[in-house]
Design an enzyme around this catalytic site. Structure first.
Site, PDB file in Angstrom:
ATOM      1  N   THR A   1      -4.289   4.555   9.210  1.00  0.00           N
ATOM      2  CA  THR A   1      -4.381   3.284   8.491  1.00  0.00           C
ATOM      3  C   THR A   1      -5.724   3.272   7.770  1.00  0.00           C
ATOM      4  OG1 THR A   1      -4.188   0.862   8.651  1.00  0.00           O
ATOM      5  CG2 THR A   1      -5.445   1.981  10.389  1.00  0.00           C
TER       6      THR A   1
ATOM      7  N   GLU B   1      -2.495  -1.570  -3.334  1.00  0.00           N
ATOM      8  CA  GLU B   1      -3.618  -0.862  -2.745  1.00  0.00           C
ATOM      9  C   GLU B   1      -3.350   0.633  -2.703  1.00  0.00           C
ATOM     10  OE1 GLU B   1      -3.527  -2.635   1.140  1.00  0.00           O
ATOM     11  OE2 GLU B   1      -4.984  -4.136   0.556  1.00  0.00           O
TER      12      GLU B   1
ATOM     13  N   HIS C   1       0.866  -1.181   0.000  1.00  0.00           N
ATOM     14  CA  HIS C   1       0.000   0.000   0.000  1.00  0.00           C
ATOM     15  C   HIS C   1       0.901   1.230   0.000  1.00  0.00           C
ATOM     16  CE1 HIS C   1      -3.914   1.971   1.618  1.00  0.00           C
ATOM     17  NE2 HIS C   1      -3.196   2.839   0.944  1.00  0.00           N
TER      18      HIS C   1
ATOM     19  N   HIS D   1      -7.364  -6.848   6.782  1.00  0.00           N
ATOM     20  CA  HIS D   1      -7.132  -5.885   7.870  1.00  0.00           C
ATOM     21  C   HIS D   1      -7.315  -6.537   9.240  1.00  0.00           C
ATOM     22  CE1 HIS D   1      -6.052  -1.639   8.585  1.00  0.00           C
ATOM     23  NE2 HIS D   1      -6.462  -1.945   9.791  1.00  0.00           N
ATOM     24  N   ASP D   2      -6.182  -6.611   9.959  1.00  0.00           N
ATOM     25  CA  ASP D   2      -6.164  -7.131  11.336  1.00  0.00           C
ATOM     26  C   ASP D   2      -6.586  -8.600  11.441  1.00  0.00           C
ATOM     27  OD1 ASP D   2      -7.058  -4.008  12.993  1.00  0.00           O
ATOM     28  OD2 ASP D   2      -5.128  -4.800  12.291  1.00  0.00           O
TER      29      ASP D   2
HETATM   30  C1  LIG Z   1      -6.375  -1.704   3.048  1.00  0.00           C
HETATM   31  C2  LIG Z   1      -5.941  -2.288   4.328  1.00  0.00           C
HETATM   32  O1  LIG Z   1      -6.706  -2.584   5.184  1.00  0.00           O
HETATM   33  C3  LIG Z   1      -4.507  -2.521   4.528  1.00  0.00           C
HETATM   34  O2  LIG Z   1      -4.049  -3.267   3.488  1.00  0.00           O
HETATM   35  C4  LIG Z   1      -3.694  -1.282   4.518  1.00  0.00           C
HETATM   36  O3  LIG Z   1      -2.632  -1.468   3.636  1.00  0.00           O
HETATM   37  C5  LIG Z   1      -3.130  -1.044   5.861  1.00  0.00           C
HETATM   38  O4  LIG Z   1      -2.340   0.095   5.717  1.00  0.00           O
HETATM   39  P1  LIG Z   1      -1.147   0.322   6.745  1.00  0.00           P
HETATM   40  O5  LIG Z   1      -0.226  -0.874   6.646  1.00  0.00           O
HETATM   41  O6  LIG Z   1      -0.530   1.630   6.277  1.00  0.00           O
HETATM   42  O7  LIG Z   1      -1.786   0.416   8.113  1.00  0.00           O
HETATM   43  N1  LIG Z   2      -5.882  -5.291   2.745  1.00  0.00           N
HETATM   44  C1  LIG Z   2      -5.419  -5.706   4.053  1.00  0.00           C
HETATM   45  C2  LIG Z   2      -3.936  -5.859   4.030  1.00  0.00           C
HETATM   46  O1  LIG Z   2      -3.323  -5.841   2.973  1.00  0.00           O
HETATM   47  C3  LIG Z   2      -3.187  -6.080   5.280  1.00  0.00           C
HETATM   48  O2  LIG Z   2      -3.854  -5.561   6.385  1.00  0.00           O
HETATM   49  P1  LIG Z   2      -3.172  -5.865   7.807  1.00  0.00           P
HETATM   50  O3  LIG Z   2      -3.084  -7.357   7.944  1.00  0.00           O
HETATM   51  O4  LIG Z   2      -1.806  -5.235   7.796  1.00  0.00           O
HETATM   52  O5  LIG Z   2      -4.094  -5.249   8.822  1.00  0.00           O
END
Ligand SMILES: CC(=O)[C@@H](O)[C@H](O)COP(=O)(O)O
Ligand SMILES: NCC(=O)COP(=O)(O)O
Length: 246
Positions: free
Chosen positions: A105, A75, A43, A199-200
């Site tokens: 984030t 992303e 990202h 995410h998480d």
């Molecule tokens: C879109 C998403 O939920 C994550 O992939 C995002 O890349 C998190 O970004 P950070 O790693 O900058 O927190």
């Molecule tokens: N799109 C979610 C991602 O790429 C990773 O999210 P996270 O596991 O770092 O919260």
């Protein structure tokens, strides 16, 4: 089976602590791909807090040269700079997120109804090449939300699993979050939209997610797998996430 795409943002953020080239983002990409990950997610945010523009091109070159079967998922918010970068690198998948540059984030999905015309124009531009387009989607978007997402011409939605990740240890709240995610997932699948998730997500919260929300094509995971890798290494962590996603 849900494919694993490893997000390398956290590796880049650790590297950026010092003006030094380690830990190597491309080096960790090799480890996780050799361990069986299906792809790499990054990202590149405008402030380059973690993934830098140079990382994007180095990862693209690595995947093209040594991992032609792996998917590159980039992303970001569809700014002009981001779209130009996508057209230069041409990843297999682009995941569009409605992030403000100052956001800590990604913490919400698209307003598909309010931003439908904007997203349609972006998707049409990106679809000129044979790319898969995924749109970040709130867990409770439901049938109306996913119908608006499909109307943009996108191929998939990515379920935002952050709220579930934040409450998975509270059975009542987790059940409600999983029900919302499952409803939006099924609504998307019913109209021919593919579904990703991210995410998480962690080794601890994935089993219940996989049971409650079947049909997810790909999970992109970064923060959790990096935390686990600090304990067990990226190769073993990758193998464990793949096993849980199977
Ligand atoms: C879109 C998403 O939920 C994550 O992939 C995002 O890349 C998190 O970004 P950070 O790693 O900058 O927190
Ligand atoms: N799109 C979610 C991602 O790429 C990773 O999210 P996270 O596991 O770092 O919260």
């Amino acid at each position: 089976m849900t494919l694993l795409s490893v997000n390398l943002n956290a590796v880049a953020q650790l590297r950026n602590r010092r003006n030094l080239p380690w830990p190597s983002v491309t080096g960790i990409a090799r480890v996780v791909l050799d361990a069986g990950a299906s792809g790499i997610t990054i990202h590149p945010r405008p402030d380059e807090r973690h993934i830098r523009r140079t990382d994007v091109f180095e990862l693209s070159a690595l995947l093209r040269a040594d991992y032609p079967q792996a998917e590159f998922n980039i992303e970001g918010y569809p700014s002009e700079d981001f779209l130009d970068l996508i057209e230069m690198v041409n990843p297999e998948q682009v995941t569009l997120v409605p992030d403000d540059p100052a956001q800590a984030t990604s913490d919400h999905g698209w307003d598909f109804l309010g931003k439908g015309n904007f997203l349609t124009s972006v998707v049409q531009r990106l679809k000129r090449e044979d790319r898969r387009i995924s749109l970040f989607c709130d867990p409770d978007a439901g049938p109306a939300g996913v119908a608006a997402a499909k109307a943009t011409g996108a191929d998939r939605i990515e379920l935002f699993t952050g709220p579930y990740g934040a409450c998975y240890e509270d059975p009542t709240r987790a059940e409600a979050e999983l029900a919302a995610l499952a409803g939006t997932c099924q609504a998307a699948l019913d109209i021919g939209l593919g579904v990703n998730a991210g995410h998480d997500l962690t080794l601890e919260n994935l089993p219940a997610f996989q049971t409650a929300v079947p049909g997810v094509a790909e999970a992109s995971i970064g923060h959790g797998i990096t935390a686990d890798a600090l304990m067990m290494g990226f190769a073993e962590a990758t193998r464990r996430y793949i096993a849980v996603l199977a």
